[in-house]
Design an enzyme around this catalytic site. Structure first.
Site, mmCIF file in Angstrom:
data_model
loop_
_atom_site.group_PDB
_atom_site.id
_atom_site.type_symbol
_atom_site.label_atom_id
_atom_site.label_comp_id
_atom_site.label_asym_id
_atom_site.label_seq_id
_atom_site.Cartn_x
_atom_site.Cartn_y
_atom_site.Cartn_z
ATOM 1 N N CYS A 84 4.876 -6.136 5.273
ATOM 2 C CA CYS A 84 6.220 -6.667 5.062
ATOM 3 C C CYS A 84 6.884 -5.848 3.964
ATOM 4 O O CYS A 84 6.709 -6.122 2.783
ATOM 5 C CB CYS A 84 6.140 -8.136 4.671
ATOM 6 S SG CYS A 84 7.747 -8.854 4.351
ATOM 7 N N LEU A 85 7.570 -4.811 4.370
ATOM 8 C CA LEU A 85 8.207 -3.922 3.399
ATOM 9 C C LEU A 85 9.551 -3.501 3.983
ATOM 10 O O LEU A 85 9.592 -2.930 5.079
ATOM 11 C CB LEU A 85 7.308 -2.701 3.146
ATOM 12 C CG LEU A 85 7.810 -1.691 2.127
ATOM 13 C CD1 LEU A 85 7.840 -2.313 0.738
ATOM 14 C CD2 LEU A 85 6.933 -0.463 2.098
#
Lengths: 540, 132
Positions: B72-73
């Site tokens: 999750c970036l």
């Protein structure tokens, strides 16, 4: 991956600024040298094509995310010219830079060794290491032979004297070969540093200390392949300038490049091509090496001009000094009186119907087959290519653009087919999986009906089946009921997929409720971090 | 090719898939650990982001990395910019790992891993944590 990919890291560490220049002349999107550099109002530069493609998708600067649009694009002509020319001269420059590192490091070594010589005796290993770096095997073996002699002290002097006397006039003066002579006699070691001074004087001084190889060595060295580096060691110290191909004493290379070649001027002293010089007599070569062409009467001055020009006409390199020459440059630069071509306007595809779009494509000479989506993409692609081409100082012809479009068409179709194949494969797999599942279910159900409690097996999904008919084991003796039960079972099998989906759906809903509860509890406990995973939209 | 510190190339012989090794930075929770990253480049790279995930046995335990390797970036998804490079992504991931204060999986790991598609780019990500 053995492609011709260039990268700023190609430049040696010693030339850090060149790396910087190289990386600044590249488009941050495609990492190639800027083609038709365009500047945004935030002063970031990109290839016209790259930034146009990006702005089709997003209206921000890729580098700083400031909002922007195609109308903000401005040509950065000088940057583009710099990038073009740097790209043209890159290979040559890289070669020069790499070569310049070799002689640069050599005198430093000489100095260091000459100093150390006074303190301790040099070992043959030391010498061999230095030599092997630059000299071919033939010379090396000659050197080894000499090592023995120089080790016997006084013979050395005799050897040098003798060889100079017996010199055939053609001198093979190389620094590495003179070194042993100089070093073995401490008194002469001070001549070594002067070699670093790049002027004709030093060339002559190094000549006085030179010795000639005997004939067999000469032939050996001549057999060796004449790459520039080797040439400098085997023959006279004259080397071909990597830029203008003129013959220059090796020690003068750098000053020659700095003073003349890189500023587009002509060296007044050394201005005869190496290939020309080599055709002259050894004496003439020696004279040329010492004083340049100014004093050597035997050297005609005419051939150099041709060589000079041909050296540049063969490659698209353009230097300041030659810019005045009537060439294609005029036609290419923005200063040419050719009116700037008009950019193609963007179309609002949604208000065009197929027919209109087809007509637009036809006007541009593009293929008109395919559905609206394909036509739309084709038009957009051509627009990008065409407008980017308008920005270029080295524009392509329309024919070339159309060729590029043909390429695009092929790639597009290939990608489309690949995607199609992938999707089909996926679908097949899903179908297969569903079938397997159904079969499993069938077997399970068959087993359960055979054994005992059909009602209970159905009760688990009674809410979804909703047939209203619940076959009863107790009535099994009743033929009608039995038939009805079979019919129900058949119906269930037929719709196994639907049932599976429904069951899965219910379970998922239950799970989601549970998760929501758990999450709520968790969030209540710990409000920190972690991405919230919104319920997947169309997950199955 | 000069990979940045802590990154080594395992396999980069085609233009579609690259495998890189990522070493946990010294003086962080991940010091001494080795991870494997997989980059999948689509035909529109660099205009579109590559698909990046952790693969192999050792997927870092991190509040923003799911056990299936999904990361999750934001810069890998809607904050992608074409000026970014593989090196810059690796740097972002290093920084993300290095700033981690407690090794744990995301709270919704179990659900996500069950429901997620294989391509993390199909997930609708919500980015809310600016501290890493």
């Amino acid at each position: 991956m053995d492609f011709d990919i260039t990268d700023p890291s190609d430049w040696p560490k010693e030339f850090g600024p060149l790396r910087e220049i190289d990386s600044h002349l590249r488009c941050p999107i495609c990492k190639e040298y800027l083609r038709a550099a365009m500047m945004l109002q935030c002063h970031h530069n990109f290839c016209s094509e790259c930034i146009r493609r990006h702005l089709d998708k997003e209206s921000t600067c890729p580098a700083c995310r400031v909002s922007t649009s195609t109308s903000q694009l401005r040509r950065n002509v000088s940057l583009e010219e710099i990038a073009n020319n740097f790209g043209d001269v890159r290979q040559l420059l890289l070669k020069t830079v790499r070569e310049s590192l070799e002689p640069k490091s050599a005198p430093a070594q000489t100095l260091e060794c000459a100093e150390s010589m006074d303190i301790d005796d040099f070992t043959p290993q030391q010498k061999r290491r230095r030599i092997s770096a630059r000299v071919g095997k033939a010379l090396l073996s000659a050197q080894r032979g000499r090592t023995h002699e120089s080790d016997d002290n006084d013979h050395d002097d005799d050897f040098t004297m003798h060889s100079q006397e017996s010199s055939s006039g053609r001198k093979y003066s190389t620094r590495s070969s003179t070194r042993p002579v100089l070093r073995s006699r401490g008194g002469r070691s001070e001549t070594t540093p002067t070699e670093q001074v790049p002027n004709p004087q030093s060339a002559s001084s190094s000549q006085t200390s030179s010795y000639s190889l005997s004939e067999e060595h000469t032939s050996a060295s001549e057999q060796a392949s004449p790459t520039p580096a080797k040439e400098s060691t085997f023959k006279h110290t004259l080397v071909a300038c990597p830029v203008c191909t003129m013959a220059i004493p090796e020690a003068n290379t750098n000053s020659h490049l700095d003073k003349y070649c890189f500023s587009g001027k002509q060296d007044p002293i050394y201005n005869v091509a190496l290939s020309v010089v080599e055709t002259y007599s050894p004496q003439a070569i020696a004279t040329y090496e010492k004083d340049g062409s100014s004093k050597s009467v035997s050297l005609p001055a005419s051939p150099q001009r041709n060589t000079l020009r041909s050296a540049f006409s063969s490659s698209p390199v353009r230097f300041n000094g030659f810019a005045q020459q009537p060439s294609k440059l005029g036609a290419q630069s923005g200063a040419a009186p050719i009116p700037e071509p008009k950019r193609l306007p963007k179309l609002t595809y949604s208000v065009l119907n197929d027919k209109q779009l087809r007509k637009k494509l036809q006007e541009l000479g593009l293929p008109t087959h395919g559905d609206k989506q394909l036509m739309q993409r084709r038009h957009a692609e051509y627009l990008t290519l065409y407008n980017a081409n308008c920005d270029s100082t080295r524009p392509q012809t329309i024919a070339q653009l159309h060729k590029a479009m043909d390429n695009w068409e092929r790639t597009y179709m290939r990608d489309l087919n690949a995607k199609d194949a992938q999707r089909r494969a996926q679908e097949e797999q899903q179908q297969k999986y569903a079938q397997e599942l159904a079969q499993q279910k069938q077997q399970e159900d068959a087993a359960s009906t055979d054994v005992t409690n059909l009602p209970s097996s159905q009760s688990s999904n009674s809410g979804t089946t909703g047939t209203g008919f619940v076959p009863n084991q107790a009535n099994n003796n009743d033929v009608n009921v039995a038939i009805a039960s079979q019919a129900a079972q058949a119906h269930k099998l037929k719709n196994a997929d639907n049932y599976n989906d429904l069951i899965a759906d219910i379970r998922r809903r239950q799970q989601r409720e549970k998760d929501a509860k758990a999450k709520a509890a968790l969030e209540a406990n710990d409000a920190a971090s972690a991405p919230i995973q919104p319920p997947p939209q169309e997950e199955l | 090719m000069n990979p940045p510190a802590g990154v080594d190339i395992i396999d980069a012989n085609d233009f579609k898939v690259w495998k890189l090794g990522l070493a946990g930075a010294p003086a962080t929770l991940y010091e001494g650990e080795k991870f494997q990253l997989e980059f999948n480049f689509g035909p529109n790279y660099p205009l579109e982001s590559p698909q990046v995930l952790f693969v192999g046995d050792n997927v870092p335990i991190h509040p923003h990395i799911y056990s299936n390797g999904h990361i999750c970036l934001d810069v890998l998804y809607n904050h992608w910019s074409p000026v970014q490079t593989v090196a810059s992504i690796c740097l972002s991931l290093q920084s993300m790992l290095s700033s981690c204060t407690s090794k744990e999986r995301p709270p919704d790991n179990a659900t996500y891993v069950k429901t997620a598609r294989s391509n993390p780019k199909h997930t609708a990500w919500a980015f809310h944590d600016d501290t890493v």
